[in-house]
Design an enzyme around this catalytic site. Structure first.
Site, PDB file in Angstrom:
ATOM      1  N   GLU A  80       2.045  -6.397  -5.416  1.00 27.19           N
ATOM      2  CA  GLU A  80       1.733  -5.529  -6.549  1.00 27.19           C
ATOM      3  C   GLU A  80       2.960  -4.759  -7.033  1.00 27.19           C
ATOM      4  O   GLU A  80       3.357  -4.826  -8.192  1.00 27.19           O
ATOM      5  CB  GLU A  80       0.613  -4.550  -6.155  1.00 27.19           C
ATOM      6  CG  GLU A  80       0.280  -3.585  -7.268  1.00 27.19           C
ATOM      7  CD  GLU A  80      -1.089  -2.910  -7.112  1.00 27.19           C
ATOM      8  OE1 GLU A  80      -2.019  -3.511  -6.538  1.00 27.19           O
ATOM      9  OE2 GLU A  80      -1.218  -1.771  -7.591  1.00 27.19           O
ATOM     10  N   ASP A  96       0.844  -1.201   0.000  1.00 19.92           N
ATOM     11  CA  ASP A  96       0.000   0.000   0.000  1.00 19.92           C
ATOM     12  C   ASP A  96       0.880   1.251   0.000  1.00 19.92           C
ATOM     13  O   ASP A  96       0.730   2.132  -0.847  1.00 19.92           O
ATOM     14  CB  ASP A  96      -0.919   0.004   1.233  1.00 19.92           C
ATOM     15  CG  ASP A  96      -1.737  -1.268   1.323  1.00 19.92           C
ATOM     16  OD1 ASP A  96      -2.637  -1.444   0.496  1.00 19.92           O
ATOM     17  OD2 ASP A  96      -1.448  -2.097   2.208  1.00 19.92           O
TER      18      ASP A  96
HETATM   19  O1  TRH Z   1       4.526  -6.164   0.630  1.00 16.88           O
HETATM   20  P1  TRH Z   1       3.605  -6.723  -0.373  1.00 16.88           P
HETATM   21  O2  TRH Z   1       3.202  -8.103  -0.154  1.00 16.88           O
HETATM   22  O3  TRH Z   1       2.327  -5.806  -0.506  1.00 16.88           O
HETATM   23  C1  TRH Z   1       1.013  -6.291  -0.633  1.00 16.88           C
HETATM   24  C2  TRH Z   1       0.472  -6.204  -1.984  1.00 16.88           C
HETATM   25  O4  TRH Z   1       0.595  -4.904  -2.497  1.00 16.88           O
HETATM   26  C3  TRH Z   1      -0.965  -6.594  -1.989  1.00 16.88           C
HETATM   27  O5  TRH Z   1      -1.490  -6.484  -3.273  1.00 16.88           O
HETATM   28  C4  TRH Z   1      -1.704  -5.712  -1.050  1.00 16.88           C
HETATM   29  O6  TRH Z   1      -3.032  -6.098  -0.998  1.00 16.88           O
HETATM   30  C5  TRH Z   1      -1.083  -5.845   0.289  1.00 16.88           C
HETATM   31  O7  TRH Z   1       0.271  -5.487   0.210  1.00 16.88           O
HETATM   32  C6  TRH Z   1      -1.758  -4.960   1.272  1.00 16.88           C
HETATM   33  O8  TRH Z   1       4.322  -6.662  -1.829  1.00 16.88           O
HETATM   34  P2  TRH Z   1       4.601  -5.432  -2.809  1.00 16.88           P
HETATM   35  O9  TRH Z   1       3.344  -4.925  -3.428  1.00 16.88           O
HETATM   36  O10 TRH Z   1       5.640  -5.886  -3.702  1.00 16.88           O
HETATM   37  O11 TRH Z   1       5.185  -4.285  -1.897  1.00 16.88           O
HETATM   38  C7  TRH Z   1       6.462  -4.321  -1.359  1.00 16.88           C
HETATM   39  C8  TRH Z   1       7.045  -2.914  -1.378  1.00 16.88           C
HETATM   40  O12 TRH Z   1       8.221  -2.889  -0.587  1.00 16.88           O
HETATM   41  C9  TRH Z   1       7.448  -2.480  -2.771  1.00 16.88           C
HETATM   42  O13 TRH Z   1       7.130  -1.103  -2.954  1.00 16.88           O
HETATM   43  C10 TRH Z   1       8.945  -2.646  -2.788  1.00 16.88           C
HETATM   44  C11 TRH Z   1       9.259  -2.292  -1.359  1.00 16.88           C
HETATM   45  N1  TRH Z   1      10.549  -2.778  -0.859  1.00 16.88           N
HETATM   46  C12 TRH Z   1      11.561  -1.853  -0.685  1.00 16.88           C
HETATM   47  O14 TRH Z   1      11.379  -0.665  -0.992  1.00 16.88           O
HETATM   48  N2  TRH Z   1      12.749  -2.274  -0.173  1.00 16.88           N
HETATM   49  C13 TRH Z   1      13.003  -3.580   0.110  1.00 16.88           C
HETATM   50  O15 TRH Z   1      14.114  -3.905   0.564  1.00 16.88           O
HETATM   51  C14 TRH Z   1      11.949  -4.527  -0.107  1.00 16.88           C
HETATM   52  C15 TRH Z   1      12.186  -5.979   0.159  1.00 16.88           C
HETATM   53  C16 TRH Z   1      10.739  -4.095  -0.585  1.00 16.88           C
END
Ligand code: TRH
Length: 370
Positions: free
Chosen positions: A265, A15
């Site tokens: 996402e 999010d």
């Molecule tokens: O963390 P998520 O599983 O988020 C989920 C999904 O968005 C899902 O659709 C939603 O319903 C739920 O949240 C509430 O996976 P996602 O979407 O990949 O988000 C991870 C974020 O973290 C992404 O913006 C990348 C960021 N990130 C970093 O910035 N640095 C890091 O070291 C890592 C591992 C991730």
């Protein structure tokens, strides 16, 4: 344009990950004046160094960040545009101010590859109080809102992917030891792994251990915690735990890897922009609804059947097929086809207008009619 973006963190980092990228792009690429309301600053601080988890108000990267507490909500009034992410409901007092100024009101929806998204994208919803909310759907076709992608992304990615020296220097700064960098230079495959606890990570480790080519596995701290015990055998992948890092550096990790396991996402979209093979673990939903969404994306993703079978097996750990599927997808002819498909996927998707650009144009059009 002066806009407020509202973000409630339901769980994980997606999010705030999506909202923060959108806020930065609207501020930097579109020159909008952005206020980003976030209810959970601690999660925000995990993916963005420099965020003060206790500040009521702070500024970073040209974005005015407001801690969205409910008791009471900050006393701020609506301006030209209001973007609520994932139907998170702006606070009542803020909606009161919207009734006075009638801003453009957008509900930014979750990403889906399903075809019904095209017919719902951009639709208005008239409320009894006279306000109108418009639904804005990210997506993979020109009939949707598109995907978040920065203007200079390809150039930065290509520069890193074409230079071993730049990759070494970046990975070293991220904490990757020198002997692992030497392994990569010696031909080891690099795999990044960002998954939910249900993923069959041990099966991945087993398959990679059996493969002739050694593997370096880059894994964020806390993800797949049992991996180390699954990687004890000779030939097992060398695991490197990475700290959580800022989004631009997380992108660089994806660019350095030959194969990216991603989830949710935002990391899923970012792996597409790495132009390298990706395995997506979709956010799990009740009654396996997510598997239909996964199929909708697979129908668009041009990877060979072996890669598609791996992605299905990764999302259905109970099938027990993940290890064999990894082995099949990594076999030389399949891998070559998958790598070409990943380049095609990046090229075809990056040729479409980006989400921030589409959203800015959509809001400007609506603002004219106000
Ligand atoms: O963390 P998520 O599983 O988020 C989920 C999904 O968005 C899902 O659709 C939603 O319903 C739920 O949240 C509430 O996976 P996602 O979407 O990949 O988000 C991870 C974020 O973290 C992404 O913006 C990348 C960021 N990130 C970093 O910035 N640095 C890091 O070291 C890592 C591992 C991730």
């Amino acid at each position: 344009m002066q806009a407020d973006i509202f973000c409630r963190v339901v769980d994980n980092y997606g999010d705030i990950g999506v909202c923060w990228r959108l806020a930065r792009q609207l501020a930097q690429d579109c020159r909008w004046d952005i206020r980003l309301w976030v209810d959970d600053l601690a999660s925000f601080a995990r993916i963005q160094p420099g965020i003060d988890a206790h500040a009521a108000r702070q500024e970073l990267a040209g974005v005015d960040i407001v801690h969205w507490s409910d008791n009471p909500a900050p006393a701020l009034a609506a301006r030209d545009v209001v973007i609520e992410a994932f139907a998170c409901d702006p606070p009542a007092a803020f909606v009161d101010s919207m009734r006075r100024t009638h801003p453009v009101w957008i509900n930014l929806e979750y990403l889906s590859a399903e075809s019904w998204v095209e017919s719902c994208h951009g639709l208005p919803s008239q409320r009894p109080d006279g306000l109108v909310k418009h639904f804005f759907f990210p997506g993979f076709t020109t009939a949707t809102g598109g995907l978040l992608r920065e203007q200079n992304l390809s150039a930065e990615r290509d520069a890193l992917q074409q230079s071993t020296a730049l990759q070494d220097s970046f990975l070293r700064s991220a904490g990757v030891p020198d002997d692992v960098l030497a392994q990569r230079r010696g031909g080891a495959r690099t795999v990044s792994l960002f998954c939910y606890p249900s993923a069959p990570a041990a099966s991945l480790a087993t398959a990679l251990a059996a493969d002739q080519r050694p593997t370096v596995l880059l894994v964020p701290q806390g993800v797949a915690p049992a991996l180390e015990s699954a990687c004890q055998s000779p030939g097992a992948p060398r695991i490197v735990r990475l700290p959580f890092m800022a989004q631009p550096d997380f992108d660089r990790v994806l660019w350095c890897a030959d194969l990216n396991f991603v989830r949710g996402e935002d990391s899923f979209v970012r792996a597409a922009w790495a132009a390298r093979p990706l395995v997506w673990q979709i956010y799990p939903q009740e009654e396996n609804v997510h598997l239909e969404k996964l199929d909708a994306w697979l129908a668009r993703y041009p990877a060979p059947e072996s890669a598609q079978a791996l992605i299905r097996a990764w999302n259905q750990p109970e099938s027990g097929g993940a290890a064999a599927a990894v082995t099949a997808a990594l076999s030389p002819a399949e891998w070559t086809a998958w790598a070409a498909a990943a380049r095609d996927w990046d090229a075809s998707q990056s040729a479409l207008p980006g989400l921030a650009e589409n959203l800015a144009a959509f809001c400007a059009e609506l603002a004219k009619k106000r």
